[in-house]
Design a protein around this motif. Structure first.
Motif, PDB file in Angstrom:
ATOM      1  N   MET A 125      -3.670   5.020  -6.181  1.00 45.31           N
ATOM      2  CA  MET A 125      -3.344   3.693  -6.711  1.00 45.31           C
ATOM      3  C   MET A 125      -4.077   2.610  -5.910  1.00 45.31           C
ATOM      4  SD  MET A 125      -1.315   3.756  -9.328  1.00 45.31           S
ATOM      5  CE  MET A 125      -0.239   4.876 -10.212  1.00 45.31           C
ATOM      6  N   ASP A 155      10.522   6.288  -4.879  1.00 42.52           N
ATOM      7  CA  ASP A 155       9.179   6.780  -5.177  1.00 42.52           C
ATOM      8  C   ASP A 155       8.659   6.227  -6.492  1.00 42.52           C
ATOM      9  OD1 ASP A 155       8.684   8.242  -2.997  1.00 42.52           O
ATOM     10  OD2 ASP A 155       9.312  10.160  -3.832  1.00 42.52           O
ATOM     11  N   LYS A 156       9.587   5.920  -7.393  1.00 39.15           N
ATOM     12  CA  LYS A 156       9.148   5.551  -8.742  1.00 39.15           C
ATOM     13  C   LYS A 156      10.134   4.611  -9.397  1.00 39.15           C
ATOM     14  CE  LYS A 156       8.750   9.798  -8.811  1.00 39.15           C
ATOM     15  NZ  LYS A 156       8.858  11.242  -8.726  1.00 39.15           N
ATOM     16  N   TYR A 183       4.044   8.499 -18.722  1.00 39.02           N
ATOM     17  CA  TYR A 183       5.156   7.564 -18.882  1.00 39.02           C
ATOM     18  C   TYR A 183       4.730   6.375 -19.744  1.00 39.02           C
ATOM     19  CZ  TYR A 183       8.745   4.161 -17.620  1.00 39.02           C
ATOM     20  OH  TYR A 183       9.737   3.222 -17.668  1.00 39.02           O
ATOM     21  N   CYS A 184       3.558   5.816 -19.415  1.00 42.20           N
ATOM     22  CA  CYS A 184       3.087   4.623 -20.130  1.00 42.20           C
ATOM     23  C   CYS A 184       2.753   4.935 -21.581  1.00 42.20           C
ATOM     24  CB  CYS A 184       1.835   4.059 -19.465  1.00 42.20           C
ATOM     25  SG  CYS A 184       2.139   3.336 -17.863  1.00 42.20           S
ATOM     26  N   ASP A 185       2.042   6.040 -21.796  1.00 44.65           N
ATOM     27  CA  ASP A 185       1.512   6.303 -23.132  1.00 44.65           C
ATOM     28  C   ASP A 185       2.480   7.081 -23.996  1.00 44.65           C
ATOM     29  OD1 ASP A 185      -0.747   5.145 -22.203  1.00 44.65           O
ATOM     30  OD2 ASP A 185      -1.810   7.020 -21.834  1.00 44.65           O
ATOM     31  N   PHE A 200       9.576  10.495 -15.478  1.00 46.42           N
ATOM     32  CA  PHE A 200       8.952  11.203 -14.368  1.00 46.42           C
ATOM     33  C   PHE A 200       9.607  12.571 -14.156  1.00 46.42           C
ATOM     34  CE2 PHE A 200       7.667   6.825 -13.385  1.00 46.42           C
ATOM     35  CZ  PHE A 200       6.305   7.033 -13.196  1.00 46.42           C
ATOM     36  N   SER A 223      -6.177   2.308 -16.444  1.00 42.35           N
ATOM     37  CA  SER A 223      -6.081   3.762 -16.456  1.00 42.35           C
ATOM     38  C   SER A 223      -7.416   4.390 -16.045  1.00 42.35           C
ATOM     39  CB  SER A 223      -5.665   4.188 -17.863  1.00 42.35           C
ATOM     40  OG  SER A 223      -5.950   5.516 -18.090  1.00 42.35           O
ATOM     41  N   MET A 247       3.395  -0.161  -7.478  1.00 39.52           N
ATOM     42  CA  MET A 247       2.131   0.186  -8.128  1.00 39.52           C
ATOM     43  C   MET A 247       2.403   0.789  -9.514  1.00 39.52           C
ATOM     44  SD  MET A 247      -0.574  -0.549  -6.358  1.00 39.52           S
ATOM     45  CE  MET A 247      -1.023  -1.046  -4.703  1.00 39.52           C
ATOM     46  N   ASP A 248       3.423   1.650  -9.570  1.00 39.66           N
ATOM     47  CA  ASP A 248       3.755   2.272 -10.849  1.00 39.66           C
ATOM     48  C   ASP A 248       4.196   1.215 -11.865  1.00 39.66           C
ATOM     49  OD1 ASP A 248       3.179   4.646  -9.650  1.00 39.66           O
ATOM     50  OD2 ASP A 248       5.227   5.377  -9.539  1.00 39.66           O
ATOM     51  N   THR A 261       4.871   2.873  -3.867  1.00 37.75           N
ATOM     52  CA  THR A 261       4.447   3.510  -5.118  1.00 37.75           C
ATOM     53  C   THR A 261       5.184   2.929  -6.312  1.00 37.75           C
ATOM     54  OG1 THR A 261       6.030   5.263  -4.686  1.00 37.75           O
ATOM     55  CG2 THR A 261       3.763   5.695  -4.117  1.00 37.75           C
ATOM     56  N   ARG A 274       0.166  -1.723 -19.655  1.00 41.71           N
ATOM     57  CA  ARG A 274       0.179  -1.307 -21.048  1.00 41.71           C
ATOM     58  C   ARG A 274       0.900  -2.316 -21.936  1.00 41.71           C
ATOM     59  NH1 ARG A 274      -1.908   3.976 -21.012  1.00 41.71           N
ATOM     60  NH2 ARG A 274      -2.704   4.170 -18.919  1.00 41.71           N
ATOM     61  N   LYS A 328       1.054  14.325  -7.834  1.00 41.55           N
ATOM     62  CA  LYS A 328       1.464  13.468  -8.942  1.00 41.55           C
ATOM     63  C   LYS A 328       0.918  12.054  -8.715  1.00 41.55           C
ATOM     64  CE  LYS A 328       5.792  14.897  -8.450  1.00 41.55           C
ATOM     65  NZ  LYS A 328       7.239  14.837  -8.687  1.00 41.55           N
ATOM     66  N   SER A 346       0.822  -1.214   0.000  1.00 43.43           N
ATOM     67  CA  SER A 346       0.000   0.000   0.000  1.00 43.43           C
ATOM     68  C   SER A 346       0.851   1.258   0.000  1.00 43.43           C
ATOM     69  CB  SER A 346      -0.923   0.024   1.226  1.00 43.43           C
ATOM     70  OG  SER A 346      -0.167   0.223   2.402  1.00 43.43           O
ATOM     71  N   GLU A 347       2.106   1.128   0.404  1.00 43.68           N
ATOM     72  CA  GLU A 347       2.978   2.310   0.420  1.00 43.68           C
ATOM     73  C   GLU A 347       4.022   2.276  -0.689  1.00 43.68           C
ATOM     74  OE1 GLU A 347       2.853   2.844   5.283  1.00 43.68           O
ATOM     75  OE2 GLU A 347       4.732   2.357   4.294  1.00 43.68           O
ATOM     76  N   VAL A 405       2.126   8.978 -14.435  1.00 43.36           N
ATOM     77  CA  VAL A 405       2.259   7.544 -14.741  1.00 43.36           C
ATOM     78  C   VAL A 405       1.712   7.266 -16.138  1.00 43.36           C
ATOM     79  CG1 VAL A 405       1.761   5.207 -13.986  1.00 43.36           C
ATOM     80  CG2 VAL A 405       2.018   6.998 -12.296  1.00 43.36           C
ATOM     81  N   GLU A 406       0.576   7.881 -16.434  1.00 46.12           N
ATOM     82  CA  GLU A 406       0.028   7.715 -17.781  1.00 46.12           C
ATOM     83  C   GLU A 406       0.932   8.332 -18.846  1.00 46.12           C
ATOM     84  OE1 GLU A 406      -4.258   7.925 -18.602  1.00 46.12           O
ATOM     85  OE2 GLU A 406      -4.414   8.496 -16.507  1.00 46.12           O
ATOM     86  N   SER A 459       2.027   9.333  -9.677  1.00 44.22           N
ATOM     87  CA  SER A 459       3.099   8.371  -9.377  1.00 44.22           C
ATOM     88  C   SER A 459       3.421   8.340  -7.889  1.00 44.22           C
ATOM     89  CB  SER A 459       4.367   8.719 -10.150  1.00 44.22           C
ATOM     90  OG  SER A 459       4.938   9.910  -9.655  1.00 44.22           O
ATOM     91  N   GLU A 460       3.040   9.389  -7.169  1.00 44.88           N
ATOM     92  CA  GLU A 460       3.328   9.418  -5.740  1.00 44.88           C
ATOM     93  C   GLU A 460       2.069   9.224  -4.898  1.00 44.88           C
ATOM     94  OE1 GLU A 460       7.032  12.594  -6.101  1.00 44.88           O
ATOM     95  OE2 GLU A 460       5.225  13.153  -5.016  1.00 44.88           O
ATOM     96  N   ALA A 461       0.931   9.200  -5.569  1.00 47.14           N
ATOM     97  CA  ALA A 461      -0.338   9.184  -4.832  1.00 47.14           C
ATOM     98  C   ALA A 461      -0.739   7.745  -4.522  1.00 47.14           C
ATOM     99  CB  ALA A 461      -1.418   9.890  -5.641  1.00 47.14           C
ATOM    100  N   THR A 462      -0.176   7.193  -3.464  1.00 50.97           N
ATOM    101  CA  THR A 462      -0.475   5.798  -3.135  1.00 50.97           C
ATOM    102  C   THR A 462      -1.964   5.604  -2.890  1.00 50.97           C
ATOM    103  OG1 THR A 462       0.079   6.278  -0.853  1.00 50.97           O
ATOM    104  CG2 THR A 462       1.753   5.209  -2.157  1.00 50.97           C
ATOM    105  N   PHE A 488       1.277  -0.493 -13.256  1.00 48.88           N
ATOM    106  CA  PHE A 488       0.630   0.386 -14.225  1.00 48.88           C
ATOM    107  C   PHE A 488       1.357   0.314 -15.565  1.00 48.88           C
ATOM    108  CE2 PHE A 488      -2.468   3.939 -13.998  1.00 48.88           C
ATOM    109  CZ  PHE A 488      -2.384   4.353 -15.318  1.00 48.88           C
ATOM    110  N   VAL A 489       2.681   0.401 -15.506  1.00 50.66           N
ATOM    111  CA  VAL A 489       3.482   0.315 -16.729  1.00 50.66           C
ATOM    112  C   VAL A 489       3.213  -1.024 -17.424  1.00 50.66           C
ATOM    113  CG1 VAL A 489       5.838   0.114 -17.621  1.00 50.66           C
ATOM    114  CG2 VAL A 489       5.300   1.859 -15.901  1.00 50.66           C
TER     115      VAL A 489
END
Lengths: 376, 376
Positions: free
Chosen positions: B156, A374-375, B113-115, B120, B185, A156-157, A153, A164, B148, A150-151, B110-111, B150-153, A160-161
């Motif tokens: 996510m 963080d990422k 980055y993916c798309d 970042f 997404s 989770m990122d 990121t 795709r 952001k 949960s922490e 994050v989007e 990417s940092e918003a746990t 997300f990657v």
């Protein structure tokens, strides 16, 4: 004939003949590389760990003295049972093979919330207990990162990657037709598995994931993704070592947290644990006379698994138990009483150690938090 | 006849008759509640904002002096163009309607980055510019959370939770058959939309999302999820206000960042912007004689949209431009030169303000980070 072999990380897996996993899924037999494994632990010696993928990559890092990671994770929904303990011991064994090894341990609190309705606060509490267990089992906290999903990121990122880079077809081919949430959960676990290779942790490196055979779909997905994102993120394909699935104490195919008699946990009251062992399924015959004449059947005996898998490190002794059993020289009651005593004194000792590790566990989770990037 | 109406947040949407969205998707006409809107801005007055869902809920909070949120988000892939500016202005308008309003602004790195393969670090840079634009347009940073993804746990984590509550059928019904990554997404965006209602931000409250009509699928999903998780997380259904989609300067249906002549950005060199306006599509006739005889066609004129939508606040003046045009009293060249001058001086002034806001933007992102909860 084994019928259809089904490996399902979220359901019932059926494997009777583990060698079929070699041809069906490309898992390699552990036998072929056993000579390269230094000081093999009892799981490997006894082929409880029956197979692997790319374990050589990790063994080479041990020999070369180069960095590698060992990773595992668990939903913090309850205390460790014998299965979690087995994974933990393997993690710790591979950590101690080299001073260059780092353990990554993911506390899957988001999944515990989604699947089991466990609050994050409750997960945190259970996780501390689990981590204290790890420390009591010998985890070196100086080379361990223990984080909550949960922490995390970065994890989770990554998920997300990866979302795709996968197609529905690919997910269905690996997992079958499942709900959306399980696919996402699989991607998050791929994030966990590939996390140790991020720049923040020193970049690409061998990563070993010790798992039960039923978790192989996650390994295949992670390797697929490592291949797909190799160019971008430099991933090395993660390695895995597989253990056989074991049954509940009472012989059902799955252990169930709902029925405490079906499984031993590391927090069991030692007296209660003794009772559970005495109550467990054996491969004994109907009568003592028959047992003496035909011998017992250790290979379908749960009590024998306690000797072979879980509690006896000395190979000679395990061999002796087996021989005595098949020769009809052992009576199930005595055999169970013998191991039940050891289980209960083992638990007493473990619980004493665990209590003294709670503070260290809290610190380890806190220290790890500071090391998480963080990422990706 | 309008044929099939397609609202696609990721592709080409075709809407000629906006009133069809009322019956097809249940969007409410703005007309019916326009009397309840205090000091309506030009978008509302001119029905550029043509529809809404549950806007009353927000208007009631304005009247009652109770808390509400206004949220938006954007991929930080480039400088603001007229579309992002329109959304920004609406966000700011609703922020200033009440001292109890808080703006939430999600930077979808994050989007990006993916798309779009944007790192970042690069996203961060662009985002600072975007936030400076927001501040220059009047955003009150004291009541704004800019974060952001990417940092918003917490966002996510919400997406993860929602993934267990949706089915493939539900996602397909809303979005059609799309790749896995786009579904995820969409869930992350639902997380963004529902974030302001978490306990850390004071709990359930009305949330307004100003969007283009093509984003309605995201609104429907978020409302569906708010309903599904109402018991557990107490969500109020989010509200939305919809603007009409507008065309590129040269008249193609979509603006394209690849062809800079198709769109005006807030960072355009004022001289270049002047040139773009002079180059834009009009609703003029083939010859001046014809224009004088038949009148121009402002309703299919991109230059007129610059008056009507983007740069002229005075209704009388816009009405006059329209009348002069349809009466054949305006020649396109002169008309474009008039607005081009204003566009370029507007941009000059805006850019001056933006530069002075950069430090404040950096601070706002930093301060917001400290306010974000770790988990839902």
């Amino acid at each position: 004939m084994d019928g259809q072999v089904n490996l399902d990380p979220w359901g019932a897996s059926n494997v009777r003949d583990y060698s079929r996993l070699f041809s069906l899924f490309g898992i390699e037999p552990i036998d072929r590389i056993i000579d390269q494994i230094p000081r093999p632990n009892r799981y490997i010696r006894r082929r409880v760990d029956f197979g692997h993928r790319d374990l050589q990559r990790v063994l080479k890092a041990v020999v070369d003295g180069t960095p590698y990671a060992v990773m595992s994770g668990i939903k913090p929904t309850g205390v460790f049972h014998l299965g979690s303990r087995m994974t933990a011991e393997k993690m710790i064994y591979f950590q101690h093979l080299s001073p260059k090894a780092t353990v990554f341990y993911s506390i899957a609190d988001v999944e515990a919330y989604c699947d089991n309705g466990m609050s994050f606060a409750r997960s945190e509490k259970v996780a501390i207990q689990n981590v204290a267990d790890l420390l009591a089992l010998g985890l070196d906290p100086k080379r361990a990162i223990v984080y909550k999903q949960s922490e995390a990121t970065a994890v989770m990122d990554l998920a997300f990657v990866f979302s795709r880079g996968v197609t529905m077809n690919m997910m269905e081919a690996i997992y079958g037709n499942r709900p959306f949430g399980l696919y996402l959960s699989a991607l998050v676990q791929a994030g966990d598995i590939l996390l140790p290779q991020l720049k923040a942790f020193g970049g690409p490196k061998p990563v070993l994931v010790p798992v039960g055979a039923d978790q192989d779909p996650h390994i295949r997905l992670s390797r697929d993704l490592a291949r797909r994102y190799n160019k971008e993120l430099g991933f090395v394909l993660p390695s895995a070592i597989y253990h056989k699935l074991f049954r509940s104490l009472t012989g059902e195919s799955k252990m169930s947290k709902r029925d405490p008699m079906t499984l031993l946990t590391l927090a069991d009251d030692p007296k209660m644990a003794h009772k559970k062992v005495m109550n467990s399924l054996t491969g004994g015959r109907d009568t003592i006379a028959e047992q003496k004449k035909l011998g017992g059947q250790p290979d379908c005996c749960v009590a024998y698994e306690l000797y072979q898998y879980h509690f006896v490190d000395n190979d000679d002794r395990v061999g002796k138990v087996w021989r005595e059993c098949v020769n009809g020289e052992r009576v199930c009651g005595d055999c169970k009483a013998e191991i039940a005593d050891e289980v209960s004194s083992h638990l007493k000792e473990h619980q004493r150690k665990t209590v003294s590790m709670i503070d260290r566990a809290v610190d380890l989770i806190k220290e790890s938090r500071e090391q998480m990037p963080d990422k990706p």
